[in-house]
Enzyme design. Structure first.
Site, PDB file in Angstrom:
ATOM      1  N   CYS A  87       0.826  -1.206   0.000  1.00  0.00           N
ATOM      2  CA  CYS A  87       0.000   0.000   0.000  1.00  0.00           C
ATOM      3  C   CYS A  87       0.865   1.263   0.000  1.00  0.00           C
ATOM      4  O   CYS A  87       0.690   2.146  -0.849  1.00  0.00           O
ATOM      5  CB  CYS A  87      -0.953  -0.028   1.180  1.00  0.00           C
ATOM      6  SG  CYS A  87      -0.190  -0.412   2.771  1.00  0.00           S
ATOM      7  N   TYR A  88       1.801   1.370   0.940  1.00  0.00           N
ATOM      8  CA  TYR A  88       2.686   2.545   0.950  1.00  0.00           C
ATOM      9  C   TYR A  88       3.477   2.651  -0.357  1.00  0.00           C
ATOM     10  O   TYR A  88       3.603   3.742  -0.915  1.00  0.00           O
ATOM     11  CB  TYR A  88       3.670   2.478   2.119  1.00  0.00           C
ATOM     12  CG  TYR A  88       3.090   2.726   3.496  1.00  0.00           C
ATOM     13  CD1 TYR A  88       2.425   3.912   3.801  1.00  0.00           C
ATOM     14  CD2 TYR A  88       3.264   1.794   4.521  1.00  0.00           C
ATOM     15  CE1 TYR A  88       1.934   4.145   5.092  1.00  0.00           C
ATOM     16  CE2 TYR A  88       2.785   2.026   5.803  1.00  0.00           C
ATOM     17  CZ  TYR A  88       2.113   3.201   6.087  1.00  0.00           C
ATOM     18  OH  TYR A  88       1.643   3.434   7.359  1.00  0.00           O
TER      19      TYR A  88
END
Lengths: 260, 260, 260, 260
Positions: free
Chosen positions: C67-68
């Protein structure tokens, strides 16, 4: 604007409260202003499809229900229709997310004021009280006694109505509710023992209901949740529009809830 | 450990539930285990100072009350003592922040599960029901009929009890409550028409109560808020300790609420 | 399971981290375990369509990004590709909602622990650091210097990456980003001066990016938001599946954000 | 009012921003209005006790610092004083709870708008930028280059500053910070590896700082948290008052943080 729109041949779904209450004097008392077109109130159909589907299909003017009245009426409806509940002592303890208060600038609804806190409001009287009372009284055929207490939740979307009523004798409540809402596309009667969460209807037009009779006593507890911005407002308006236009009742309302 | 501590001459305030219920069979039924020292239950004093101050001062063993029972008992107490409420149909609709569930690892209490949502739980039966029922029955002198529904709020601290009871005839409820709690350091009876917020007691040992009789009808609405971790737990334990040791009752409990 | 599935002729999109890092020693160091099928790492395609669309279409095995890394790589990508940023001193200050931590029972992620609070975590080193560094180094053609600090937001969904890089001279950054993402169905470059909110992508597969050069200085600020559960996880997997199967890239991903 | 109060012999602690910036032209540019008493600006002492304790003790007029400037200045101070950080490329990525915006009625700060979401604001320029830059430039003895990005957290109280600066060579950062703040009653330097949570200073006047040098690289990460309403506002004013009146510096500021 409504008389003008009708005169032009439009059919109208009104999301405001002007056509929800049949008794104009009562309306003026709760809303604190003069009603501007009382002559249309009689004609207006209260837009709760689970109660008035046929009339909505044919209506020129639909009064879209309030958010608390939707959750509360759907929860009490099977009991009042069946005549199995004491209609003199109904209690509706309701909780709403902050979006119910709209987007107007205010200090009272700042996150710094309502976050991480909880309170009741409007206990002496809230405008949705006469609307709920009218709905249930029409069904009961006589005036019901209802206490309605709204509360403000530190969250954005969702209404949870916790409803209390007294009954006596043996009752198959689960079947009563399942039968009443069989085939309804937007009312889910949950299995016995369930506790609906408001998030389970986040973003969708469903009302989820669970029925309890704790320890087999005289007091029923009905739990009813909706998304106040969908089944409690714009979603129900779309449902009404679908009915009025002869479209599939679920058109545009087939999303699934956003979890978590 | 309690028998051992008492034998050593200690005086004990128990924050767990073991000594709260006088009827050991009932306790075993609700807590699902055998009671390990039933012989001490009779002696234990239920540690609600507003109800049992004198006994607490002299007690060897105090059972510190549960959080919901504290908010609910304090809200109903003046009505039941005065005999003005129908004790067969009391309703306690209670809402608690998540800290009431403790710090044990669990999926159910993750922020991703309980944030931005609201639900009832334990409607078929919650362990605080027999505790509240015992408190009120002792005061009434006979068994009360109580429906208790707890709910989980998407916030950390605070309990809000919304209490319903039926009355008849003229009553000066405001005076009844003000008289009952006159001089109580930790119970604030708010002015008529008030709606206490849980944040107004955040971090402090106070219970704030407001009394309503909507539209002058038969159903009273009592609003009662506490911080579940203070008056509902450790703060009340300190209050009890102060009484037992002959200290000022408010020692160590004089902080002001953290707002906002 | 992956080797077995591939042997059966399946094509695989892996949402776990096993095939994201090309350097197996590095992977083992950050993940603290032995890699079970290192022979497939080389073949695996890193599933960021905006970077590897063609390869994804043909891939047997796609490593779905973290996600990051998704939010951060998309934010830095145009700058690194264009060679206009000092790649030795990139900073990614990232903030995630709690759903990024999954649904496993834990004390650390209880609402009572993470609600109404904010903190950084993993500052000494987080597993997404080598993944982001690899993405940008591949594009740059040499090793980039990146500082990555993740933080935990008291909310459920959403990632906000605030990205810092140093530039010199005149640059038309807005055009650089608009050109790079022209035609991308899931990357929105906002108008100059914008500040994207995580809620604007709640429930949808979009990444929204705004580009700032405060006071015309040497330090750029790129703001990039996604829904960590959609573009940061399952939504991106669907996007990859659509590409692999020759479907419309946006199939099943056409919902609109849930606001408020 | 300030000139009038001083003329009457009062000593003044100003919580507004009028006396924080020494350069009146700069002030007028950022605050968009004419300064009403520029003649007092020179005399005013910037009320950060950890920087100006002696001057505060003797001051007639103290300019109480802004919230972001307090957290940021305390975090960078030891590095800039020691001359070990590259002062041309400082980055302050700051996050604040909503109470920083005050209690004025607004749509932007409604819970329905800012709950469950996160965004940056004021990236092109925020009034606290010249204040922080002035503080650090005074210490450095020359103009520093600082990028400051504030963000809005979906919570009520707390500021978290994540600070980035470049260094080279061996440094004992932990000792540098511990020495600088030794004896300071309201600055806690946490042990190596720590990640301060904003809740750990909820309701108290402390600043908690942790120092990181990830993977031993060139970029430092300083984490600094305060309660914006206490050390970032009223608490610091009380601290300044204590100094001005010769009271114990911690008088009235000895509460402990409210957790959870």
């Amino acid at each position: 604007m409504v008389p003008e729109l009708l005169a032009q041949g439009c059919r109208v779904i009104d999301l405001a409260a002007d056509f929800r209450i049949k008794d104009i004097t009562l309306w003026q008392q709760w809303y604190g202003m003069e009603h501007l077109c009382p002559e249309l109130v009689e004609e207006a159909v209260y837009g709760l499809p689970e109660l008035n589907r046929e009339a909505i299909c044919r209506a020129r003017l639909v009064a879209n229900p309030g958010c608390y009245p939707t959750a509360t009426t759907l929860g009490f409806l099977p009991l009042v229709e069946a005549g199995v509940v004491d209609i003199d002592g109904l209690v509706a303890d309701c909780k709403s997310g902050v979006s119910g208060a709209g987007r107007g600038a205010s200090t009272a609804m700042l996150m710094g004021e309502v976050g991480e806190s909880f309170k009741a409001y409007g206990v002496p009287g809230h405008r949705h009280l006469p609307e709920i009372r009218q709905n249930l009284s029409v069904v009961a055929g006589k005036e019901v006694g209802l206490t309605f207490v709204p509360h403000l939740l530190p969250m954005i979307r969702g209404i949870h109505a916790t409803l209390y009523g007294r009954v006596s004798g043996e009752l198959d409540l689960q079947s009563l509710f399942e039968e009443r809402y069989k085939g309804e596309p937007f009312v889910d009667v949950l299995p016995e023992g369930a506790h609906p969460e408001t998030r389970s209807v986040r973003g969708v037009n469903h009302c989820r209901i669970a029925v309890h009779r704790p320890q087999g006593g005289d007091t029923l507890v009905i739990l009813s949740v909706i998304d106040n911005l969908v089944k409690g407002a714009a979603g129900q308006a779309v449902q009404n529009m679908n009915l009025m236009l002869g479209l599939s009742e679920t058109s545009g309302l087939e999303a699934i809830a956003l979890l978590p």
